[in-house]
Enzyme design. Structure first.
Site, PDB file in Angstrom:
ATOM      1  N   HIS A  85      36.335-117.728  38.572  1.00  0.00           N
ATOM      2  CA  HIS A  85      35.736-116.456  38.972  1.00  0.00           C
ATOM      3  C   HIS A  85      36.643-115.747  39.972  1.00  0.00           C
ATOM      4  O   HIS A  85      36.911-116.263  41.059  1.00  0.00           O
ATOM      5  CB  HIS A  85      34.367-116.680  39.607  1.00  0.00           C
ATOM      6  CG  HIS A  85      33.344-117.224  38.664  1.00  0.00           C
ATOM      7  ND1 HIS A  85      32.171-117.800  39.081  1.00  0.00           N
ATOM      8  CD2 HIS A  85      33.321-117.268  37.306  1.00  0.00           C
ATOM      9  CE1 HIS A  85      31.467-118.191  38.030  1.00  0.00           C
ATOM     10  NE2 HIS A  85      32.142-117.874  36.940  1.00  0.00           N
TER      11      HIS A  85
ATOM     12  N   ASP B  46      26.821-121.128  36.790  1.00  0.00           N
ATOM     13  CA  ASP B  46      27.666-120.890  35.622  1.00  0.00           C
ATOM     14  C   ASP B  46      28.368-122.180  35.201  1.00  0.00           C
ATOM     15  O   ASP B  46      28.958-122.879  36.021  1.00  0.00           O
ATOM     16  CB  ASP B  46      28.699-119.808  35.946  1.00  0.00           C
ATOM     17  CG  ASP B  46      29.474-119.349  34.721  1.00  0.00           C
ATOM     18  OD1 ASP B  46      28.973-119.538  33.598  1.00  0.00           O
ATOM     19  OD2 ASP B  46      30.583-118.799  34.906  1.00  0.00           O
TER      20      ASP B  46
ATOM     21  N   SER C 163      34.781-121.637  40.726  1.00  0.00           N
ATOM     22  CA  SER C 163      34.476-120.376  41.401  1.00  0.00           C
ATOM     23  C   SER C 163      34.904-120.494  42.862  1.00  0.00           C
ATOM     24  O   SER C 163      36.079-120.729  43.130  1.00  0.00           O
ATOM     25  CB  SER C 163      32.984-120.040  41.264  1.00  0.00           C
ATOM     26  OG  SER C 163      32.706-118.768  41.820  1.00  0.00           O
ATOM     27  N   THR C 164      33.981-120.383  43.800  1.00  0.00           N
ATOM     28  CA  THR C 164      34.314-120.393  45.218  1.00  0.00           C
ATOM     29  C   THR C 164      35.060-121.670  45.599  1.00  0.00           C
ATOM     30  O   THR C 164      34.575-122.772  45.374  1.00  0.00           O
ATOM     31  CB  THR C 164      33.025-120.290  46.063  1.00  0.00           C
ATOM     32  OG1 THR C 164      32.184-119.284  45.512  1.00  0.00           O
ATOM     33  CG2 THR C 164      33.357-119.960  47.503  1.00  0.00           C
TER      34      THR C 164
ATOM     35  N   MET D  64      29.908-121.384  43.622  1.00  0.00           N
ATOM     36  CA  MET D  64      28.501-121.065  43.818  1.00  0.00           C
ATOM     37  C   MET D  64      27.860-120.679  42.486  1.00  0.00           C
ATOM     38  O   MET D  64      28.530-120.232  41.552  1.00  0.00           O
ATOM     39  CB  MET D  64      28.340-119.919  44.819  1.00  0.00           C
ATOM     40  CG  MET D  64      28.830-118.564  44.350  1.00  0.00           C
ATOM     41  SD  MET D  64      28.481-117.281  45.586  1.00  0.00           S
ATOM     42  CE  MET D  64      29.038-115.822  44.719  1.00  0.00           C
TER      43      MET D  64
END
Length: 378
Positions: free
Chosen positions: A212, A309, A186-187, A306
């Site tokens: 993401h 997940d 993600s991030t 973050m």
């Protein structure tokens, strides 16, 4: 950033309406202080000279100096966590992916010019992303894989010698894979995935990824990787067949990505469904389908990001007999997802991003192992 102080945020966007919406919306959060707005990067630089903000929200298409040029200069001299606020066009999608590769922490679709609950919900999401960005570690981009003749990536990660790499089964694209790799991020994931994939040889088993990213951006990300990697990289489509040397990235948008058996192959299935861990597509959905169908013949990794997940999905992979790893805190932009996975005992170990390519390759089957069950243990 000192504890207890509000997150000082600078908004950079050439649209007066967007600046107003973002300023009003972010100012409603008690943890955020909007210290200024700028119509272009040159005005933004004046704020940076006076007082360095904690976070910048940045449009990329602006007059005088484009946002990407501004971001690259910022990250090379005085890195500040930056959240890109981008419109969803093909041109802006490519620029956004370039910005994430240059060090931007996150990307958010530009808020629509409409009032009501939808805008309020969107602003709450943007405020949350700004607060996460404020805690991000920026300014230490991972080293790129070295390039060989003709501009193609060499097949070894930096600081990894050819001798230390396993003899991954030299399989042609048409051969039936006996192993797969599943990755969630993600991030900060654009930089992390770029580092990992550029180090992988063409003989690598099929790789399936959930990163993401808003709808409309994953195709540009896949195209960018396809140009710099020895592997073939594509945005996944429903029914795509997993092949050796092929990377399939889940498309951003309203559907989750799973794998399903089809004869003696595995194929991608894109399915509608509610968000899982506030995400769609979700790493958990992909990983749980891998745990169900791969029967332990899989290596999985959770990279920077973050939230939580992927934690439960990776635990399912480990319990099914698959290999599991997560990125360590020191090399993460945001340690949320790897930390959540470690809390439930999903990864076998945490490793620095620099060691992630060799760990994944070492966990794949030995050359000549036809069953896919014999693997290197690292």
């Amino acid at each position: 950033m000192p504890l207890g102080r509000k997150i000082r945020t600078l908004i950079v966007d050439d649209s007066a309406m967007v600046r107003k919406i973002l300023s009003m919306g972010l100012s409603q959060d008690p943890e955020i202080e909007v210290v200024g707005t700028a119509a272009d990067p040159r005005v933004a630089m004046q704020y940076l000279v006076k007082d360095k903000p904690d976070v910048i929200t940045l449009d990329l298409e602006m007059p005088n100096m484009d946002g990407l040029t501004f971001l690259r200069g910022l990250m090379s001299k005085s890195p500040i966590p930056t959240v890109v606020i981008s419109s969803q066009t093909q041109r802006s999608a490519q620029a956004t992916v370039d910005a994430l590769a240059a060090g931007a922490v996150d990307v958010i679709a530009k808020p629509k010019m409409e009032l009501g609950g939808g805008l309020n919900t969107m602003m709450e999401s943007i405020a949350q992303r700004v607060k996460v960005a404020a805690r991000a570690q920026v300014g230490q981009a991972p080293a790129k894989a070295p390039f060989g003749q003709g501009g193609m990536p060499q097949r070894v990660a930096p600081a990894v010698t050819q001798r230390s790499l396993p003899p991954v089964a030299a399989a042609a694209a048409g051969d039936i894979p006996t192993w797969m790799i599943a990755i969630g991020a993600s991030t900060g994931g654009v930089q992390a995935l770029t580092h990992v994939l550029e180090a992988m040889p063409v003989s690598t088993p099929p790789i399936v990824i959930v990163q993401h990213m808003p709808e409309g951006f994953t195709a540009s990300f896949a195209n960018r990787l396809d140009q710099t990697c020895a592997l073939r990289v594509r945005e996944a489509k429903d029914g795509d067949v997993l092949e050796n040397g092929l990377v399939l990235i889940a498309p951003g948008g309203p559907r989750h990505m799973k794998i399903q058996p089809k004869g003696n192959r595995f194929v991608v299935e894109l399915v509608e469904g509610p968000e899982v861990c506030f995400s769609r597509p979700a790493v958990d959905v992909l990983f749980k389908s891998v745990a169900q169908h791969a029967k332990g013949r899989v290596s999985s990794a959770i990279l920077t990001g973050m939230g939580r997940d992927g934690a439960e999905g990776q635990l399912a992979i480990r319990l099914s007999g698959g290999r599991t790893v997560a990125q360590d805190e020191a090399s993460c932009v945001v340690f949320g997802m790897p930390h959540a996975a470690a809390e439930v005992g999903a990864p076998e170990k945490l490793v620095p991003l620099s060691e992630m390519p060799s760990w994944l390759l070492n966990s794949c089957p030995k050359a000549g192992a036809r069953s896919g069950l014999e693997s290197y243990r690292v």
